[in-house]
Design an enzyme around this catalytic site. Structure first.
Site, PDB file in Angstrom:
ATOM      1  N   LYS A  62       0.806  -1.208   0.000  1.00  0.00           N
ATOM      2  CA  LYS A  62       0.000   0.000   0.000  1.00  0.00           C
ATOM      3  C   LYS A  62       0.846   1.269   0.000  1.00  0.00           C
ATOM      4  CE  LYS A  62      -1.120  -0.188   4.663  1.00  0.00           C
ATOM      5  NZ  LYS A  62      -0.391   0.880   5.381  1.00  0.00           N
ATOM      6  N   THR A  63       1.891   1.274   0.803  1.00  0.00           N
ATOM      7  CA  THR A  63       2.746   2.454   0.809  1.00  0.00           C
ATOM      8  C   THR A  63       3.466   2.582  -0.536  1.00  0.00           C
ATOM      9  OG1 THR A  63       3.064   2.112   3.168  1.00  0.00           O
ATOM     10  CG2 THR A  63       4.533   3.656   2.092  1.00  0.00           C
ATOM     11  N   ASP A 103      -2.131   8.187   3.847  1.00  0.00           N
ATOM     12  CA  ASP A 103      -1.876   6.776   4.159  1.00  0.00           C
ATOM     13  C   ASP A 103      -2.679   6.403   5.406  1.00  0.00           C
ATOM     14  OD1 ASP A 103      -0.841   4.297   3.904  1.00  0.00           O
ATOM     15  OD2 ASP A 103       1.210   4.813   4.476  1.00  0.00           O
ATOM     16  N   GLU A 104      -2.973   5.123   5.578  1.00  0.00           N
ATOM     17  CA  GLU A 104      -3.720   4.653   6.753  1.00  0.00           C
ATOM     18  C   GLU A 104      -5.005   5.454   6.957  1.00  0.00           C
ATOM     19  OE1 GLU A 104      -2.710   2.012   8.128  1.00  0.00           O
ATOM     20  OE2 GLU A 104      -0.537   1.967   8.465  1.00  0.00           O
ATOM     21  N   GLN A 107      -7.940  -3.227   9.200  1.00  0.00           N
ATOM     22  CA  GLN A 107      -6.852  -2.921  10.124  1.00  0.00           C
ATOM     23  C   GLN A 107      -7.159  -1.680  10.952  1.00  0.00           C
ATOM     24  OE1 GLN A 107      -2.666  -3.776   8.980  1.00  0.00           O
ATOM     25  NE2 GLN A 107      -3.491  -3.917   6.915  1.00  0.00           N
ATOM     26  N   ARG A 120       1.183 -10.049  10.294  1.00  0.00           N
ATOM     27  CA  ARG A 120       2.571  -9.573  10.429  1.00  0.00           C
ATOM     28  C   ARG A 120       3.549 -10.668  10.031  1.00  0.00           C
ATOM     29  NH1 ARG A 120       1.557  -5.244   9.343  1.00  0.00           N
ATOM     30  NH2 ARG A 120      -0.507  -6.145   9.068  1.00  0.00           N
TER      31      ARG A 120
END
Length: 720
Positions: free
Chosen positions: A35-36, A220-221, A251, A606
């Site tokens: 995503k980043t 982002d996020e 998330q 993770r």
DNA sequence: TATCCGACCTTTTTT
DNA sequence: AGGTCGGATA
């Protein structure tokens, strides 16, 4: 410039997102889906296709770490510095705006930033000054109230109390707090955002400058944005701006601090022509791990919906270990880590994740005993330490005498004979005349309204601060810090503190001198602020996340929350027990339970190669004993990817029994086992003692509570 | 003013 | 259990 290079190495959907026509776009990006990467490539795409230069781009994140990483990745991709681009946290960017437009924002040029500790101290003071009972109006709750009102964009006068006296009082406290902040030029974290929003809302000419400039906004996020951050983005985007938002509703784990997942849906409604893309290919985890994650999260309702997949192979199964207690659990994990190391793996590829910080202690004990290097993340940050804040308060006061928070903090630290009585006098005068404590002190000295002894002490204090000031301008920052620490008497003060503590504090103060001398105020971030003020802002906004030293090999211990955004080859999630994870305080409410489940999802995703889950039969927490049920989340995982670990008597078990001296009589019963009694019904074995005919068992019965029974007469059924 | 004792609390965290 | 905080005490 070869535009296609930005698109190379991207998958189809990623490419679609990166090369989408300018406009509003929401990228629903699963864990490990790059995503980043997409965000960074999107920026490069804007620039390399000539749609804008860096000057027209604003990219915003939540943490300094993420912002720094984003900037560096952009620069790597562009192969040049991205000068003129605004990349930062919401708070950092808001701060930058307020420094540039302090007059329009109604702030003093030298306004100082309050961290939450400062804020809570001020709130306590306000409560006291209003002669309210602190036990009835807990500072914590009031702090929460004030911040959530601000998050909603509400000033005291905007709050509808509906005649509720309780709420009226809260608003009154908010008001008093705010006026104290205003008269002493103090801005708390939320206030940074609120003021920045009001600046845009009320100062058309300012808003226009930035709307013209930043046609390309990226977040982002996005699932972590709160109401105020959303409103800020919206007003800045205006009619002509375009917002590229990346986030993952699965998330979303910060609703308890105001984050609104709903912003993802809202975004699609509020922003014209918004399109939605899903990044579902995962490049991080094995298929088994993803299967576990997908199956778990499918138990949540109201998702935007997405399912991760991978080209990767099935991979290892997920280990599940039932430990006797938290020591056994820790030993199991540490044992695994040690074995992995022997087999040529690195410690730093291992993470141990837990629900609450308190769980780290037992883990640390075991890991230390094994001589394995580790690092616990979270906890006190550098700039949050009392001694650091003390030293900085001297500096802050010297550059901005009206800073009441700093004044209060150091006026009698180290003790210099300015006691409560004197302080009360200063505070009263400050409140009555609506002046800062410093001004109040000056007048008190003039009017001699306190005893001679206090007067002299006060005078000495003012002189000390005043004398720091002229020194500060010319000399180098590290030296400034050094002078402050020496002249303030803090070193002597902490030297008197006994034990390791004082020593550690002095070392931290030395470290502060180093930090100050190494500080290089970034022109973009701090404009033409003088270096000292810039350093103080830096200290408030970046609480000193100690950078991981990349050259040491250590195991990472952290909460599931702090693990978000990270990845490890090898992940352990410990304490999968009802009451702990999901946490007791979340288990009554469906929405909160779903957030716990998302947290578990975050934890699982993770792991790249190997995931191990542990839970215990018996746990001691907060000094109380628990015999918890296994977490429901274990039951929500697909059985075919799980592998239950049974240790032979040679490993963990024997260590456990010999070390813990909990070797029980041979009763055929285990701690935590469910049993049935003819009279008392169903219960759980809490304890066993004695042997043979003397053996006694303590059982916690569902109906009647805990009882001791003589085993020989109890006639317990163990299968039912 | 320093220190000691007891009451109290304890999910998660960034800025 | 373990830490923090405020009040009482020497």
């Amino acid at each position: 410039m070869d535009v296609s290079s930005v698109l190379e190495s991207l998958n189809e959907v990623q490419r679609e997102a990166v090369a989408a026509p300018t406009g509003n776009l929401l990228v629903l990006a699963g864990a490990g889906s790059g995503k980043t990467r997409v965000l960074v490539h999107r920026i490069a795409w804007y620039i390399q296709t000539g749609q804008t230069n860096p000057y027209g781009i604003l990219a915003v994140t939540f943490t300094n770490k993420a912002a720094a990483e984003m900037r560096s990745r952009i620069e790597v991709l562009l192969q040049k510095p991205a000068g003129g681009m605004w990349v930062g946290t919401f708070h950092g960017l808001a701060h930058r705006l307020l420094r540039a437009h302090w007059q329009e924002a109604g702030l003093p040029e030298n306004f100082q930033i309050l961290d939450s500790d400062d804020q809570s101290r001020i709130i306590k003071r306000v409560i006291r000054s209003m002669s309210l009972d602190e036990s009835q109006y807990s500072p914590r709750e009031i702090q929460w109230f004030i911040n959530s009102q601000k998050d909603e964009g509400l000033r005291p006068q905007n709050i509808e109390t509906h005649g509720d006296p309780e709420k009226q009082l809260l608003v009154k406290i908010y008001q008093a707090y705010q006026s104290l902040c205003d008269r002493s030029g103090l801005v708390d974290f939320t206030e940074l955002l609120l003021r920045a929003h009001e600046l845009f809302r009320d100062q058309e000419q300012v808003l226009e400058i930035y709307q013209q400039r930043f046609r390309h906004l990226l977040v982002d996020e996005f699932q972590d944005t709160n109401a105020l951050q959303y409103a800020w983005l919206r007003i800045l985007a205006g009619q002509n701006g375009s917002l590229f938002a990346v986030g993952d509703d699965d998330q979303s784990i910060y609703s308890w601090r105001g984050a609104l997942v709903e912003n993802m849906q809202r975004f699609q409604r509020d922003f014209d022509g918004c399109t939605l893309l899903r990044l579902e290919q995962n490049y991080r985890s094995s298929a088994n791990i993803l299967k576990a994650a997908n199956t778990l999260i499918a138990n949540n309702s109201s998702r935007l919906g997405k399912e991760l997949w991978t080209d990767d192979e099935e991979g290892e199964k997920i280990d599940l270990y039932l430990a006797y207690n938290e020591h056994d659990e820790a030993r199991f994990v540490v044992d695994r880590v040690a074995t992995a190391k022997i087999n040529g793996n690195y410690y730093c590829d291992h993470a141990i994740l837990y629900r609450v910080g308190a769980q780290s202690r037992v883990l640390e004990e075991q890991i230390m005993q094994a001589g394995i290097p580790y690092r616990v993340f979270g906890g006190m940050r550098f700039y949050e330490r009392a001694e650091i804040k003390d030293a900085l308060a001297y500096l802050r006061l010297s550059v901005f005498i009206d800073d009441d928070a700093s004044f209060e903090r150091i006026v009698n630290t180290p003790t210099r004979g300015i006691g409560q009585r004197t302080l009360e006098e200063l505070r009263n005068r400050a409140r009555q005349d609506n002046i800062s404590l410093w001004q109040s002190a000056v007048q008190t000295i003039q009017d001699k309204t306190v005893p001679e002894r206090a007067l002299n002490a006060l005078e000495r204090f003012l002189k000390l601060i005043a004398e720091l000031r002229p020194d500060l301008k010319d000399i180098e920052l590290g030296e400034v810090m050094d002078v402050v620490i020496k002249n303030s008497g803090l070193i002597d003060h902490f030297r008197k503190e006994k034990g390791e503590k004082g020593l550690a504090r002095i070392e931290n103060l030395d470290e502060l001198v180093v930090a100050a001398s190494e500080f290089d105020a970034d022109k973009e971030e701090y404009g033409d602020m003088d270096p000292l003020s810039a350093f103080l802002s830096h200290a408030a906004l970046e609480s000193g996340d100690t950078q991981a030293d990349s050259y040491t090999d250590y195991v990472s211990l952290m909460t599931l929350h702090s693990a978000k955004g990270l990845e490890f080859e090898n992940v352990f999630i410990v304490g999968l027990e009802e009451g702990l994870f999901p946490h007791q305080r979340s288990s009554g409410d469906l929405l909160q339970l779903e957030e716990e489940r998302r947290l578990c999802y975050v934890g699982i995703t993770r792991a790249k190669v190997k995931l191990s889950l542990t839970y215990t039969q018996h746990r001691r927490l907060h000094g109380a004993e628990y015999y918890p049920q296994p977490s429901r989340f274990i039951g929500e995982l697909p059985v075919e990817v799980l592998s239950e670990v049974r240790l032979g008597s040679s490993s963990g078990l024997s260590m456990f029994t010999s070390n813990e001296n909990t070797s029980k009589s041979d009763t055929g019963l285990n701690l935590g086992q469910r049993v049935n009694h003819l009279k008392f019904g169903e219960g759980i074995v809490l304890n066993l003692e004695g042997k043979g005919s003397n053996a006694r068992v303590q059982i916690n019965f569902k109906e009647t509570g805990s009882k001791w029974l003589v085993l020989a007469y109890a006639n317990l059924q163990t299968e039912f």
